[in-house]
Design an enzyme around this catalytic site. Structure first.
Site, short mmCIF file in Angstrom:
data_model
loop_
_atom_site.label_atom_id
_atom_site.label_comp_id
_atom_site.label_asym_id
_atom_site.label_seq_id
_atom_site.Cartn_x
_atom_site.Cartn_y
_atom_site.Cartn_z
N ASP A 14 0.81 -1.32 -0.08
CA ASP A 14 0.02 0.04 -0.04
C ASP A 14 0.94 1.24 0.16
OD1 ASP A 14 1.05 -0.40 2.56
OD2 ASP A 14 -1.04 -0.74 3.41
N HIS B 255 -7.41 -5.22 9.52
CA HIS B 255 -7.19 -4.65 8.13
C HIS B 255 -5.82 -5.63 7.82
CE1 HIS B 255 -4.59 -0.83 9.17
NE2 HIS B 255 -4.06 -2.03 9.08
P1 PGA Z 1 2.02 -1.96 12.73
O1 PGA Z 1 0.92 -1.81 11.62
O2 PGA Z 1 2.94 -3.08 12.19
O3 PGA Z 1 2.38 -0.66 12.67
O4 PGA Z 1 1.16 -2.57 13.91
C1 PGA Z 1 0.59 -3.10 11.07
C2 PGA Z 1 -1.05 -2.68 10.03
O5 PGA Z 1 -1.60 -2.09 10.47
O6 PGA Z 1 -0.96 -3.39 9.16
#
Ligand code: PGA
Length: 220
Positions: free
Chosen positions: A62, A123
């Protein structure tokens, strides 16, 4: 399906060793890559390996919309800093999602390996709760929860982009091998619900239960 690690460092080292092994076995690997805080340890370990990345094709999951590639919080910047500038990747083989992602991946045969993080709301990439479990790669509006969670990287919540481009659920599910990494007690609840509970589009990661080659790594 869930492998528990004693700590974050062990999980990061192990995940990096799998990626290194995959690249060694297939120098033209097509790999999907995440951003966020969880993969930082994996990248830190991965750049220590003496690997030839020159034929590897990377596909990021993304990217925000509305901030330039050179913005300090863009995922381009994150990837340059944590991986791309440390290895001999070929610039033309680095991909971020756009409207051509699905057709490109279809043409080349999909991702061989995809490393994924998971948000507190379940998500994956920016496929927020409610996303169709067969969605294409697309432009998406970020949920309030994701904007709040990501505001820690910006000066204020107002500065967090509201839109992004994400790899779709269908594209993710078509990867040959998926490894989802999660770290910390605050992620256990969602990991448990997604992988020990039912499949629902309210928790997009839950559909990965049905994937034939998924491993979930969790470090407490
Ligand atoms: P994080 O994010 O590794 O910063 O917890 C994971 C995500 O939102 O996919």
């Amino acid at each position: 399906m869930i492998t528990l690690f004693e700590n974050y460092d062990q999980m990061s080292e192990y995940t990096a060793s799998i990626v290194a092994e995959e690249i060694t076995n297939n120098p033209s690997l097509r790999i999907g890559l995440p951003t966020g805080s969880t993969p930082l340890g994996m990248y830190k370990n991965l750049i220590q390996f003496d690997l030839d990345w020159s034929n590897v094709k990377t596909y990021n999951l993304d990217e925000y919309e509305g901030i330039g590639e050179n913005h300090p919080q863009s995922y381009h910047t994150y990837m340059n800093k944590n991986l791309f500038l440390h290895v001999n990747l070929t610039k033309d083989f680095i991909n971020f999602p756009d409207k051509n992602t699905d057709s490109t991946l279809k043409r080349v045969g999909g991702l061989d390996l995809l490393i994924l993080g998971i948000g507190h709301n379940g998500h994956i990439a920016f496929n927020e709760p409610g996303s169709s479990l067969t969605s294409a790669s697309r432009r998406v509006k970020l949920s309030k929860q994701t904007i709040e969670a990501n505001s820690r990287f910006f000066d204020s919540e107002d500065e967090v982009p509201k839109w992004a481009f994400t790899m779709g659920m269908k594209t993710i599910r078509e990867s040959k091998r998926i490894i989802l990494i999660a770290n910390g007690p605050d992620k256990w609840d969602i990991v448990d619900k997604c992988f020990n509970g039912g499949v629902t589009k309210d928790r997009p990661a839950s559909v990965l239960q049905m994937h034939p080659n998924i491993e979930v790594f969790y470090a407490s």
